[in-house]
Structures are given as structure tokens and as C-alpha cells.
Design an enzyme around this catalytic site. Structure first.
Site, PDB file in Angstrom:
ATOM      1  N   CYS A  36       0.898  -1.442  -0.051  1.00 24.21           N
ATOM      2  CA  CYS A  36      -0.023  -0.025   0.108  1.00 24.21           C
ATOM      3  C   CYS A  36       0.759   1.247   0.041  1.00 24.21           C
ATOM      4  O   CYS A  36       0.465   2.371  -0.149  1.00 24.21           O
ATOM      5  CB  CYS A  36      -0.943   0.054   1.338  1.00 24.21           C
ATOM      6  N   CYS A  94     -13.045   0.419   8.691  1.00 24.84           N
ATOM      7  CA  CYS A  94     -12.393  -0.161   7.647  1.00 24.84           C
ATOM      8  C   CYS A  94     -12.547   0.906   6.294  1.00 24.84           C
ATOM      9  O   CYS A  94     -13.703   1.274   5.933  1.00 24.84           O
ATOM     10  CB  CYS A  94     -12.626  -1.618   7.245  1.00 24.84           C
ATOM     11  N   HIS A 146      -9.443   2.999  -1.350  1.00 26.21           N
ATOM     12  CA  HIS A 146      -7.975   2.728  -1.163  1.00 26.21           C
ATOM     13  C   HIS A 146      -7.486   2.023  -2.386  1.00 26.21           C
ATOM     14  O   HIS A 146      -7.345   0.697  -2.367  1.00 26.21           O
ATOM     15  CB  HIS A 146      -7.585   1.943   0.075  1.00 26.21           C
TER      16      HIS A 146
END
Ligand SMILES: [Zn+2]
Ligand SMILES: [Zn+2]
Lengths: 144, 389, 389, 144
Positions: free
Chosen positions: C83, C211, C337
Site C-alpha cells: 500500500c 475499515c 484505497h
């Protein structure tokens, strides 16, 4: 270009397609009509084959479709005796690059052509071929 | 700016099927390079891990390897440019050192294809080309190089006999390299005898004897700034020139198939930066994944004029005693081609040559060496020039 | 050495499912950054492509993207640290520029997970951890952050209410960001009402509201040396500090679970290089893949003392008007994301803030900004400090 | 360590193992004997769990096996309600890190333990568990 909820038309390209979603999905509809199409940037005039949705010179997506027509010149070729997954039953087959002047095209040769007759520099044409009820491809053919 | 040196090199044996995990494989090269440089883990400021993607199961292997090497909390990352990943990693290590961010950077390359099934590897090979415009036609790496071989033969009259001579040279030196996978010498009989497996067609005009084989293997190269290189090493080898270039993935985007344009461009950059010319190179490692690849490299790097590569091998001028020794460690054709480890292995060979530690294949008084490492069929090209001074 | 500046930034909208191929997705960010910097392709000397591995089908995407961007024959490569791939790419671009190898380097990050099946993505997630020692127990990223949340709550008394406050702040700013995937504001009701999906357990103590969601997206950042940055840009933003560190992939190798040691180390390096302190930061982007991740970032970066992160959000001091505005673009929790695009998107936000072009969420007179980008659960950590001067 | 032609013993570790070949394959044989083993470097004395074949301090592979024994202290834990492929039917399950003094161990908790009774700092022991006739794992158990 497409209007369906999930426009996965590109999964119909070739024997095995790992791509299903692209802004140039209309390429498949043109294949159905027997046409092999590139794109041309309406802003700067640049021609693209394979077709693109975006022009890296103009930095925009102002494209129109343009057909690949006429005769091309064989640039190079190879006949495969080993294949990636999904192509085993097609062996042997021949891939080639053909120059149509305004663009070059990579693809397979019509299996009807005797590979022994191939010579770099010879003339070939291009045509759509239906592999089965779903999958479409283009192939280079002999000029009579 | 100061110079950047290579102070440690290591390599595992290249084998068909390594009996351990990727971290254990990479450790073999790591420990050899660390011992070669006489370093401990605290001396390494950062690491770069190189491999070709999806040929093993571990995602993001850089963190796993850095942990196994004892290199936390130093930074690490994964770098990839297909078969040229190793020299891309070394190029980035050079830049990390030269930029002042780090003093000493370790580059480890590995590949272990033997743990995925043959079906899995066939599937992945199909996705190495442009998956939108070329994979649907059933492409593979041998066929891409075959397109170039066909064009070279037609344009210049190069023959299968010329290509076989390159494989015979490779086998000669592979037999001397105890880290090579294939160690048997070959004669022209293997290429004319129709019973020989080397004559099996793969992708015309290339035959089995023209192709390298997959291997499991690892390599490691440690790069340092001038101050650290002089402090840590009796015989640092300096990075004099670096070149890197690309060409279109799509064959339809290329103008010429009798050479690799990216290799020509990368070579020009490297010669310019190092202020040397092809004639100054004493020993070279070129990316011979196929025999035609080595032949094109002769021409693309200026060791021969375009079309005259075949004459160079016919005259045996690329043997250790010739005017430009090439792949005198056996090359990929004999060592095997563990993709991510290949570039580091090439650099190791040149470093050993320039140190005078290359054993049986030592080129006399080699002082300037060149590495040519290609990703895909000239999609990526890295050229590196190394020197003793 | 001269300075290194950021002269162009771009980002696609982050969406659940992008209607195009990866090259077309990346082009959206590329063209925006090129127009932002008013460059043409010949001005770009090299590119770096970042994504998390195996979430789409194209192997070696860097060459495919470079070709689509019109960047042949300039070199390119693929860089990955899960990430944090995007900021790893920018760190390497900094080093390529500062080393003198290139003047202008383009970094593009992308992720398009929507084209693989849900089963395929579940399988890949299982291979993100150490596949030898942790994946056999059934690990996933939410559970790794949950281990840290549990430890933080037990040690410091942090509550689910504190974590919910972070998500509420995120939603507030996400609603103002027209490139964010999730644009609805939230109140505490969503976290106390048992009917709310945000209270669904994921990995205790973390709930769905804690989340972030997967997204398709792309980002692009163009880096240049001082001379080119001043020539090309009216408002270059300078890279003042860079820090990068790692921690063990295996949880068994860690001493403390109430923070991320790699983030602390990367932060220290970046502050030291930039010669600034936490109190000097005017605006920050931190890696809030989970609410607990943002809370730990407050402490790991020195915005709050260990254990006092909850007090900072309770007092709303990380809102745009607070003493240290954090993620005032909505963060990963609201933007989504798209792994390889995330770091570049964070950098873009800080660049716009420092230029005074951040729109509704502009922090008044922001002159020094910070980016905190984490790979895995603190396996990789990058911290970058940017400034107007 | 192993002597068979292809020694893929490690494929027997856990519910889903992506690793099959490793120099520490003997770990599986120890599990079969009910032992959870780390390694120790005979050159420098460093202890490793998970076990390693190589020591990054001594840069060699001069290792001996050493059992993880006694009681450990729970460092942290989480109960999963979503799982990666292959673990769906195990849900919910709890993962944890336990400190045994000479090493820490990551693993799953015995499902017999009530997750509500878990407290960081509590004592746990470790034991081998057979998932089925082939797969082996270790789990943390309550101390009576
Ligand atoms: Zn245009
Ligand atoms: Zn030791």
C-alpha cells in the site's frame, strides 16, 4: 462508448482474452461488422493502431474510428510449435507483423497460407475471422 | 559527485529445481555477497529485491526477504522490469547512493519457478505480453525473438549455423562454470543431427538449441558510495556508465525487427556517461536468452556493424581470446535464466573479471567491462559499464 | 546538492469499478498531472509505475503504461511496497533526479481490482502475509490492524467511540472531495445503532465503520530537479524530507502492538532531513486504511504523545481548524484505497494544500506538509515532508 | 534435511499452505510428534521462531532444533468474521501473538476458549492440533 451496466465486450477478442473492459470496446462491434478499426485523434490528427481512447500528444480523448484497409507488406513472421495455455490445439500457427502504410498490425496468419510460401516483403490483406459463436479475431490473408 | 562502487557480489548455483523456499534460495546469494564484502547486516542501509512477477506464490517478497536477511528496520522495496529487473535494481541502488539518501544498498534478485505448476507458468507466460492486443493471438517469448531472428536472417543472410556457433561458445564456457545449470560442451553435430533435441522447432526459425532454459536461482550485488567503497573494499569495481531505455510492447509500434532499438539507445547512454567506446570494452556480458539475442547485442552495442554480428562469431572473436570476449561464463544459454537473478549474475561475472578472480574464463588484464540486460524482447534495456579505476 | 521539486500532480476519480482498462485508468491521472505541469511527453526523462501485485491480469504493467503515455524510449520500471508503493516510487524518483541520472521523472500509481473475481481477490489477500508462517492461519489485513487496535485499547483505554470520531471526520471531508468514492457525511448514530452496517464486526475490535474500502483509481506525481522545477513551474513544492523503514512481516518478530515501529523510524528520518519538528507541520495526510491506523499515526508521528492520540481527535484538533489538520481530503476511509494510487493521491493533496489550491478543505497559509504512507501493517513505512520554500 | 526426491512436506502446514518446499521441512515431522520447534544458530546462539535454515548474523546455516515449551503471555489477539479463501467454514476464529520468553509465536487460539474471556497478559500454552489426516497446525490453549 458502451452503455450496458457492465460492458465486457472485449472478452470476445481472440482465443484467450484477459481483458474484458476497455473504453475501446466498440472495436468488437466493428469486428462483428467485418471491420478492423484504429482510432485517430481529432485534436492533432495522430493515427493509432491498436486503437486507443486517449491521445498522449494532445492529452485528451477526442478520438474517431478509422478503418484499416487495403494491402499491407509482411514485416516479419514466426510459426509457433509451443503455445501458452489455451492455444495448444491451434498449434502450429503463425504470427506476423504487417505494415499497412498508415499503421502496422500484429496478428495471426490465415492457416490456409502455406508457411513455406511466406516471404518478408510480400503483400497481405487483413480480414475478420469468427473463431466460434463468441470469439472474434483478425487474420492476415493471401492476396490473389 | 563522487563515484559509486560495487563492493560485494554473490550467486547461488542455478538449478532446475531448488530444494527450498524463495527466502532460502535468496539467502545463498545474500550470504555469499555479504562475505565477499566482509559486511554485517548493520552496514546495509537499504535493500532492493528484484524478480519477475507471479512466478511464485509470495506476494510482496521484498519484506519477507529483508526480514530473513536481518535487514529490518532498513527500507526495502520490490523492483521489476521483467528479465532486466536485476540491473534496474542496481541502477536504482546507484541513484539511492549517489543522491545521498544511503551509503550502502544491497540488491538481491531471485526466481523460483519450480514451485508453480507447468499449467500455471504457461498461463502466466501468456500474460507477459500486452494482454489486450497481443496475448489474444497466442504469443510467447521465443516467438517474439523469432520475429527478430526472421527479420535478421532475411535482411543480412544470417543462418542457423551462425546461431549454433553462439550456443557452442556458450556451452564451452558453461562447462567451466560450477554455478551453471547446463555444463556439457556441444559440437555442431547437435545442430545438424535431426535426432538431436537441439533441432526441435520451437518458433521458426528458432530451435531448441537457440533457447535458454528456466532455472531457479538468486544473485546479490552490494553498491556503495566512494567513501564506503574505499573503506570496505580492497578492490571496489566502479559503475562508470548507466543506460536505460524502452521500446513499445506492441510489435505494431516498432519500425525494425533486425535489432533492439532500446538496447542501442541504452548502450549509447552508457558509453556517453562512461566516456568510452565499444572498442574500449575488454569483456562483456550480454542478454543471450536466445542465440539471436546475443547476435543482435553484438551489433546493437557496436561490437560489430549492423549485419556483421555473424562474422564476429564465425571468427570466434567473442571467445575469451578474441577481440571482444562475450558471455565467457556461459551466458543465460548455459547458466540458465532465473529471471530476477539474471542481471545480478551478469554483473557478478564482470566484477570477478575486473578483479582478476574469474578463474578458467579470466580475460587477461580486463579493466573495463559491459553488462547488457534486456527485459522482454527489448521492451526494457539496461546497459552498464564497469571499471577497475 | 540542489533541491528536488514536485511540479505536477493528477488523480482520477476513485470509484468502485472503473469502466476501462488499467492503461485508460492510469491515463486519467497522467493527463491531469501533465496538464497541471504544462509538460509534453518529451519533457519526461523516465517513469516509475506503482501498484500492488496480482490485483489485475497484466504482468509487467510499467511497459504497457509507458507506451500508452507516449514515453518510449525513456526508461521505466515497476516498483512495489504494497500500500506504500506510490511513495516508494516518489522516493526513487527523488533519488534518480538528485543522482543526476534524470532531470524530470514521472511516477504513476494505479489499482484496478474490479476486473478480477471476488474469489481471486480473496485468494490473493491470503498471500499478502508471510505465506510460509502466517497465511496458513487465515490472516487478513483487517485482522492485522485489529491486533494493534486491541493492544492500543488495552494499554491506553482507547475506545470504539474514539475510533468512530476519526471516521466521522473522514466522512465530513470526503463529502467535500469530488474525487472521493464515498461522499456521505456520518454522525455517531452510525456507530451506536445496531442496525447500522458500520457496526458489523470485521475483526474484533474493528467494525465495518473502521475499515476503508477497495477502489479503482490512479494518481500521478511529476518530480524535477531544482533547475527544471523553477523553469517549468510557477509554484514548485519542494521535497524537504524523506524517511523510509520496515518492520518484520511476521507478528512474532514485533515487540509492541500499540504503534507501528517502522512509522516512528521513517518519521524521525524525515524530520531530521527536513530539519523540522512535528509542531512545524501545518497539514498532514496519514495512512488511514483503518481508523486505528490514523490514531496510531498521530502518536507515531509526534502529533500526540503515545496514548494521547484519542484526546487529539476528541478535541477535534485534527480538523482543518485544529492544531494539526489530518486527512482533510477524506483520507482513505472516504476516498477509497486503490492501493498503488494511494500514496500519489496523498502527495497530491499536500501539494494542492501548499499551493493554496485545496478548495473547501484549504488549511490557512499551509507552508509545510507531511505524508505518511504505510505498506501492510507497518511492514513498510514512508514519511515525506514537503514545503513551499 | 529431507531426503525424498521432491520433499513437499510443508504443504501439510495449516488450513491452506502456499509453501511446500523449504529447508525447514522437518518442522512438520516434529509437529507429528507433538512438538513445536524453533531453531538456534550453533555459531552465534541466536534463537529463531519461526524456525530458519539460515542465520543472518553468522551468515551460515549451522542450525539446531529447539522446542518451544512452557507457558506464554498473550500479547494481543483478534477474532475474525471475514476470512481469506479456504477459511470460510472456520469462521469466526481468533488469531493471537503469545510471548514465550525466549521467542514469540503467532497462531490461532483453540476454538474451545471463549473469546470473551481473553485478556492481554493472560497465560496460555501451545499444542499441536491435527486439522485432518493430512494438515497439522498449532493452537494456543487455556492453562487450567
Ligand atoms: Zn492528439
Ligand atoms: Zn548465528
Amino acid at each position: 462508448m458502451g452503455e450496458k451496466e457492465i460492458d465486457n465486450r472485449f472478452s470476445r477478442f481472440g482465443t484467450v482474452s484477459f481483458t474484458s473492459i476497455t473504453k475501446v470496446n466498440d472495436f468488437i462491434n466493428y469486428l462483428e461488422q467485418g471491420k478492423i478499426m484504429g482510432t485517430r485523434c481529432k485534436t492533432c490528427g495522430e493515427r493509432f493502431f491498436p486503437p486507443r481512447a486517449d491521445c498522449c500528444k494532445s492529452l485528451d480523448g477526442n478520438m474517431e474510428w478509422l478503418e484499416v484497409t487495403g494491402y499491407g507488406i509482411l514485416q516479419t513472421f514466426s510459426t509457433l510449435y509451443y503455445a501458452p495455455a489455451g492455444f495448444e490445439t491451434d498449434l502450429p500457427y503463425t504470427i506476423a507483423v504487417v505494415d499497412f502504410g498508415s499503421c502496422k498490425v500484429f496478428g495471426q496468419l490465415d492457416p490456409a497460407i502455406d508457411a513455406k510460401s511466406l516471404q518478408i516483403g510480400m503483400k497481405l490483406k487483413i480480414a475478420v475471422h469468427k473463431l466460434n459463436e463468441k470469439q472474434l479475431i483478425y487474420r492476415f490473408q493471401e492476396v490473389q | 559527485m563522487g563515484k559509486v562502487g560495487i563492493i560485494g557480489v554473490g550467486q547461488s548455483r542455478f538449478v532446475r529445481s531448488f530444494r527450498g523456499s524463495i527466502r532460502e534460495l535468496a539467502f545463498e546469494a545474500f550470504s555469499e555477497a555479504m562475505q565477499d564484502a566482509a559486511l554485517s547486516t548493520k552496514d546495509i542501509n537499504a535493500s532492493i529485491i528484484c524478480s519477475a512477477p507471479e512466478y511464485d506464490k509470495q506476494r510482496s517478497p521484498s519484506a519477507v526477504l529483508a526480514e530473513y536477511f536481518g535487514l529490518n528496520p532498513q527500507p526495502t522495496c520490490y523492483v521489476e522490469s521483467l528479465c532486466s529487473s536485476g540491473t534496474t535494481g542496481i541502477r536504482l541502488a546507484y541513484s539511492l547512493v549517489q543522491s545521498g539518501l544511503h551509503d550502502v544498498v544491497l540488491v538481491a534478485g531471485f526466481q523460483k519457478m519450480s514451485e508453480i505448476t507447468s499449467a500455471e507458468s504457461q498461463e502466466r507466460m501468456g500474460r507477459g505480453a500486452d494482454i489486450q492486443w497481443e496475448a489474444p493471438f497466442g504469443t510467447m517469448m521465443p516467438a517474439y525473438y523469432a520475429l527478430h531472428a526472421q527479420a535478421h536472417m532475411t535482411r543480412y543472410g544470417t543462418t542457423l549455423y551462425d546461431l549454433a556457433q553462439i550456443r557452442i561458445k556458450s556451452a564451452h564456457y558453461g562447462a567451466q562454470n560450477d554455478k551453471a545449470m547446463i555444463r556439457q560442451t556441444l559440437t555442431m553435430d547437435a545442430f545438424v543431427n535431426p535426432e538431436s533435441k537441439f533441432t526441435n522447432p520451437i518458433a521458426s526459425p528458432l530451435r531448441m538449441g537457440d533457447c535458454c532454459a528456466n532455472a531457479d536461482g538468486a544473485s546479490c550485488v552490494i553498491v556503495a558510495n566512494e567513501e564506503k567503497a574505499k573503506a570496505f573494499s580492497r578492490k571496489p569495481i566502479w559503475i562508470l556508465g548507466l543506460g536505460s531505455a524502452t521500446a513499445s510492447v506492441n510489435m505494431a509500434g516498432r519500425n525494425d525487427f533486425s535489432g533492439l532499438a532500446a538496447a542501442v539507445e541504452a548502450g549509447k547512454q552508457a558509453y556517453h556517461m562512461a566516456r568510452v567506446e565499444p572498442k574500449d570494452i575488454d569483456v562483456a556480458e550480454v542478454h543471450d536468452c536466445f542465440t539471436i539475442a546475443e547476435l543482435m547485442a553484438y551489433e546493437n552495442l557496436g561490437f560489430a556493424k549492423p549485419g556483421e554480428g555473424a562474422a564476429l562469431i564465425r571468427a570466434k572473436e567473442t571467445y575469451a581470446e578474441g577481440i571482444i570476449p562475450v558471455n565467457v561464463d556461459g551466458g543465460l544459454l548455459s547458466k540458465g535464466h532465473p529471471i530476477g537473478a539474471t542481471g545480478g549474475s551478469q554483473v557478478r561475472t564482470i566484477v570477478l573479471q575486473l578483479r582478476g578472480e574469474a578463474g578458467a574464463a579470466q580475460v587477461e588484464d580486463a579493466s573495463i567491462g559491459l553488462v547488457h540486460n534486456i527485459g522482454g524482447v527489448g521492451i526494457y534495456a539496461n546497459v552498464m559499464i564497469l571499471g577497475r579505476e
